[in-house]
Design a protein around this motif. Structure first.
Motif, mmCIF file in Angstrom:
data_model
loop_
_atom_site.group_PDB
_atom_site.id
_atom_site.type_symbol
_atom_site.label_atom_id
_atom_site.label_comp_id
_atom_site.label_asym_id
_atom_site.label_seq_id
_atom_site.Cartn_x
_atom_site.Cartn_y
_atom_site.Cartn_z
ATOM 1 N N GLN A 15 0.837 -1.209 0.000
ATOM 2 C CA GLN A 15 0.000 0.000 0.000
ATOM 3 C C GLN A 15 0.865 1.249 0.000
ATOM 4 O O GLN A 15 0.645 2.172 -0.774
ATOM 5 C CB GLN A 15 -0.849 -0.015 1.272
ATOM 6 C CG GLN A 15 -2.226 -0.525 1.077
ATOM 7 C CD GLN A 15 -3.220 0.536 1.461
ATOM 8 O OE1 GLN A 15 -2.968 1.324 2.353
ATOM 9 N NE2 GLN A 15 -4.337 0.581 0.779
ATOM 10 N N GLN A 16 1.860 1.229 0.906
ATOM 11 C CA GLN A 16 2.755 2.385 1.017
ATOM 12 C C GLN A 16 3.421 2.667 -0.317
ATOM 13 O O GLN A 16 3.456 3.796 -0.788
ATOM 14 C CB GLN A 16 3.833 2.094 2.062
ATOM 15 C CG GLN A 16 3.340 2.203 3.470
ATOM 16 C CD GLN A 16 4.300 3.014 4.330
ATOM 17 O OE1 GLN A 16 5.259 3.565 3.835
ATOM 18 N NE2 GLN A 16 4.018 3.088 5.608
ATOM 19 N N ALA A 18 2.519 1.788 -3.329
ATOM 20 C CA ALA A 18 1.563 2.283 -4.329
ATOM 21 C C ALA A 18 1.261 3.761 -4.078
ATOM 22 O O ALA A 18 1.229 4.571 -5.001
ATOM 23 C CB ALA A 18 0.290 1.457 -4.285
ATOM 24 N N GLY A 19 1.068 4.099 -2.810
ATOM 25 C CA GLY A 19 0.784 5.486 -2.455
ATOM 26 C C GLY A 19 1.896 6.408 -2.911
ATOM 27 O O GLY A 19 1.646 7.446 -3.529
ATOM 28 N N TYR A 20 3.132 5.999 -2.640
ATOM 29 C CA TYR A 20 4.275 6.816 -3.060
ATOM 30 C C TYR A 20 4.295 7.000 -4.577
ATOM 31 O O TYR A 20 4.553 8.083 -5.082
ATOM 32 C CB TYR A 20 5.593 6.178 -2.612
ATOM 33 C CG TYR A 20 5.886 6.374 -1.145
ATOM 34 C CD1 TYR A 20 5.794 7.640 -0.580
ATOM 35 C CD2 TYR A 20 6.252 5.311 -0.340
ATOM 36 C CE1 TYR A 20 6.047 7.825 0.769
ATOM 37 C CE2 TYR A 20 6.508 5.484 1.008
ATOM 38 C CZ TYR A 20 6.398 6.751 1.555
ATOM 39 O OH TYR A 20 6.644 6.940 2.888
ATOM 40 N N PHE A 22 1.835 7.021 -6.620
ATOM 41 C CA PHE A 22 0.802 7.937 -7.091
ATOM 42 C C PHE A 22 1.172 9.400 -6.858
ATOM 43 O O PHE A 22 0.839 10.258 -7.653
ATOM 44 C CB PHE A 22 -0.547 7.624 -6.420
ATOM 45 C CG PHE A 22 -1.339 6.583 -7.142
ATOM 46 C CD1 PHE A 22 -1.993 6.895 -8.321
ATOM 47 C CD2 PHE A 22 -1.437 5.285 -6.658
ATOM 48 C CE1 PHE A 22 -2.722 5.941 -9.014
ATOM 49 C CE2 PHE A 22 -2.165 4.317 -7.333
ATOM 50 C CZ PHE A 22 -2.806 4.648 -8.515
ATOM 51 N N VAL A 23 1.847 9.677 -5.738
ATOM 52 C CA VAL A 23 2.135 11.090 -5.468
ATOM 53 C C VAL A 23 3.545 11.505 -5.893
ATOM 54 O O VAL A 23 3.890 12.676 -5.826
ATOM 55 C CB VAL A 23 1.924 11.472 -3.985
ATOM 56 C CG1 VAL A 23 0.482 11.280 -3.584
ATOM 57 C CG2 VAL A 23 2.849 10.693 -3.080
ATOM 58 N N PRO A 25 5.099 11.952 -8.840
ATOM 59 C CA PRO A 25 5.253 13.054 -9.808
ATOM 60 C C PRO A 25 5.046 14.408 -9.145
ATOM 61 O O PRO A 25 5.801 15.348 -9.371
ATOM 62 C CB PRO A 25 4.147 12.794 -10.839
ATOM 63 C CG PRO A 25 3.765 11.393 -10.669
ATOM 64 C CD PRO A 25 4.078 10.998 -9.266
ATOM 65 N N TRP A 26 4.037 14.457 -8.280
ATOM 66 C CA TRP A 26 3.745 15.720 -7.611
ATOM 67 C C TRP A 26 4.916 16.161 -6.740
ATOM 68 O O TRP A 26 5.281 17.337 -6.723
ATOM 69 C CB TRP A 26 2.475 15.607 -6.756
ATOM 70 C CG TRP A 26 2.142 16.890 -6.090
ATOM 71 C CD1 TRP A 26 1.411 17.916 -6.605
ATOM 72 C CD2 TRP A 26 2.576 17.326 -4.801
ATOM 73 N NE1 TRP A 26 1.352 18.947 -5.721
ATOM 74 C CE2 TRP A 26 2.067 18.617 -4.601
ATOM 75 C CE3 TRP A 26 3.359 16.752 -3.797
ATOM 76 C CZ2 TRP A 26 2.280 19.348 -3.440
ATOM 77 C CZ3 TRP A 26 3.589 17.477 -2.647
ATOM 78 C CH2 TRP A 26 3.051 18.756 -2.473
ATOM 79 N N VAL A 27 5.517 15.199 -6.019
ATOM 80 C CA VAL A 27 6.610 15.554 -5.119
ATOM 81 C C VAL A 27 7.774 16.169 -5.912
ATOM 82 O O VAL A 27 8.316 17.210 -5.539
ATOM 83 C CB VAL A 27 7.091 14.325 -4.314
ATOM 84 C CG1 VAL A 27 8.354 14.660 -3.519
ATOM 85 C CG2 VAL A 27 5.994 13.859 -3.366
#
Lengths: 305, 326
Positions: A15-16, A18-20, A22-23, A25-27
């Motif tokens: 989960q962690q 996958a979460g990373y 997803f975000v 590009p934004w970071v």
């Protein structure tokens, strides 16, 4: 049991990850296009910054920029006062007027779908140059005008003069009519948010109150307002932020933004000074956002949870 | 007891009825008045754009022109290179608007549906991008674009190859495309926030069922989550297109050399006046507001058409966005 735990911790790790992803590009974007310039602009406020051949060249001057702006530049504080007053007016008017319009628009009456569609128009109009081009016509000649050069701004005023209304009253009315246009153009998004919030209040809540014998006035204050308080907060934040992005609307635009722009990329090319101005302005905005959060946001959040 | 309440209710209705009627009339008048205020600029534009210049100065013509003409539009087309301008607007504004809609959806989903360390920090960062005015960072951003160095990687590569040049993005469409690809384009913070609120409200079972069926996180997102988000995507898309299309600041600040609709419109009046003063054979054309209004109309009609098409889904999207409570 142990296997299950192992599995769940594996799931958490997946989960962690996958979460990373997803975000991520934004970071990266945040660091390059926001954080770095953001931090750099803090450094700029303490420097005399000039444009060199390989980038900006800085010369440390300490708090000189701030001292100059606050103590010596007579225009800066005046501009700051103007934009702050404008912002507070916009926030107050937008929050109340939009709520009123939205309350009417959720009632069942003829033509409400058409009206709703019409009230979206400001969103299309206000964010653009079109606003300043049409707005200047509307603003200077008065909404009371028509699509004709000679008749503009005179038709209703003429009628009133003939009707024996005194000059002062006419000027007052015309001013009010013109500012209605400016105000209502800022209300597009708030109206939208209010409408959708008002529709979420269950009919049963109103019915119960009515059976208890509450009048419309009580119902509004005791049921409607508390229920939509998160949206009131959201709209206040939106209006505060929106009031400082009005650059490009020429005459009636945000004078502070214009001054910041002129100080940096205008003829003076004082980038350090311009950054200091921008930061002082941002601090004022942040102060009011914080105030809104302390007064309303915390409470609204509690209700929601 | 029951009877009594019924009686008092009917009694109250009798009192209320005339008031209701007054209210209904007042409501219509109020709405009509406000609608007039909102519609006024559009009416003004339409009325003037199709009006021959002489009639603009004719006191007997008020709203409805005596005759219609396309002359104003011809002059606009003569002065503005509309084809090129539309192409620029497409590349500089619309493409990033589309990209933003997609990328922000992914970021919003990541924030809403996964637990990971630093999530709160990311959320705070998103809020920060919403509240910090562009002008605060634009001086520094300008240098970043001028001497573009992607996290130091480009500079490092160039050092290896002994060339000092870093690419200059000023004046290119990259200044809008690149940030939107990375989820920090124009108003991206607001879009991420909207998506996050929406996805938080979706039932968690959707995601779990897909995970049990062996669907990867990304597969779940594209196959199961995206289809449920149609209306919210349309809402964000519309806002994104409108805000980008109208954005004056970014192209005026970082691009300059290429005119988008917004910057072209801002410079239109000057161009019109210059043409008259320079003796380009256009002196016989009267400079008038009618031409400016025609240009405004060209700029705004695509947005109005888009809105009319998407209006229903747009309002449904906002209503179910979770922005205003579930």
């Amino acid at each position: 049991m142990a296997g299950k735990q192992k599995k769940s911790s594996k799931l958490i790790r997946r989960q962690q990850r996958a979460g990373y992803l997803f975000v991520l590009p934004w970071v990266i974007g945040f660091i390059i296009f926001f954080l770095q310039p953001f931090l750099e602009s803090i450094w700029y406020t303490l420097n005399d910054v000039t444009m060199g051949t390989g980038g900006m060249e800085t010369k440390f001057v300490g708090l000189y920029n701030f001292r100059y702006l606050v103590l010596e530049d007579s225009k800066f504080l005046m501009n700051l006062w103007t934009v702050t007053a404008d912002m507070l007016t916009q926030v107050a008017v937008c929050t109340i007027l939009s709520l009123f319009i939205a309350v009417v628009l959720v009632q069942n009456f003829r033509g409400r779908t058409v009206y709703r569609a019409i009230f979206f128009l400001p969103i299309i109009m206000t964010s653009g140059v079109v606003y300043s081009m049409v707005g200047s016509v509307v603003g200077s000649l008065g909404l009371s005008g028509t699509g004709n050069a000679y008749m503009n701004g005179s038709s209703i005023a003429d009628l009133m003069i003939r009707g024996g209304v005194s000059q002062e009253v006419i000027i007052l009315i015309m001013g009010a009519v013109d500012s209605i246009y400016a105000m209502i153009t800022n209300c597009g998004v708030p109206i939208l948010l209010y409408i959708s919030g008002l529709q979420k209040i269950p009919e049963s809540a109103y019915e119960a109150a009515r059976i208890e014998g509450a009048g419309s006035w009580d119902i509004f204050w005791k049921i409607t307002v508390p229920k939509i308080s998160p949206i009131i907060f959201l709209n206040i934040v939106y209006s505060i932020v929106d009031s400082c992005t009005a650059y490009g609307r020429s005459a009636d635009g945000n004078v502070m933004m214009k001054a910041i722009q002129d100080m940096g990329f205008g003829q003076t090319m004082k980038f350090g000074m311009s950054s200091a101005m921008a930061w002082l302005y941002f601090i004022v905005i942040a102060f009011f956002l914080l105030l809104a959060w302390l007064l309303l946001g915390r409470k609204a959040n509690k209700i929601e949870n | 007891m029951k009877k009594e309440t019924k009686e008092t209710l009917t009694h109250r209705l009798k009192v209320v009825k005339p008031f209701r009627f007054v209210w209904a009339v007042a409501r219509q008048l109020f709405m009509l008045g406000l609608a007039y205020v909102v519609l006024y600029p559009v009416l003004y534009m339409v009325s003037n754009a199709f009006k021959p210049v002489e009639q603009y100065y004719d006191p007997s013509v008020i709203w409805l022109p005596k005759s219609l003409t396309l002359e104003n539009f011809k002059i606009v087309l003569l002065i503005m290179d509309v084809g090129k301008m539309l192409w620029n607007t497409f590349i500089i504004e619309l493409l990033p608007a589309l990209i933003s809609t997609v990328v922000c959806m992914m970021v919003g989903y990541g924030l809403a549906r996964f637990d990971f360390k630093g999530k709160k920090l990311v959320s705070a960062g998103v809020i920060l991008t919403i509240i910090v005015p562009q002008q605060v960072i634009s001086t520094s951003l300008y240098t970043s674009y001028r001497y573009f160095d992607f996290l130091g990687i480009i500079g490092f590569l160039h050092k290896l190859t002994d060339v000092i040049n870093t690419p200059n993005l000023i004046g290119t469409a990259w200044v809008t495309i690149l940030p939107s690809l990375l989820g920090v384009g124009l108003k991206s913070g607001i879009f991420i926030f909207i998506y996050r609120q929406f996805f938080t409200g979706l039932p968690k079972e959707l995601q779990e069922a897909a995970a049990i069926d062996g669907c990867s996180a990304f597969g779940t997102f594209t196959r199961i989550i995206v289809p449920t988000a149609k209306n919210i995507v349309i809402s964000v898309l519309l806002l994104s297109v409108v805000w980008n299309w109208n954005d004056y600041y970014t192209p005026a600040m970082f691009i300059r050399v290429k005119d988008t609709i917004a910057t072209a419109l801002a410079g239109f009046q000057n161009k019109l006046e210059n043409l008259h003063n320079m003796g380009t054979g256009m002196e016989n054309i009267q400079t008038a507001n009618t031409q400016i209004q025609a240009a405004c109309l060209i700029a705004i009609v695509p947005l109005i058409i888009l809105y009319l098409f998407l209006q229903k889904r747009f309002s449904e999207g906002i209503e179910n966005s979770g922005l205003t409570g579930m």
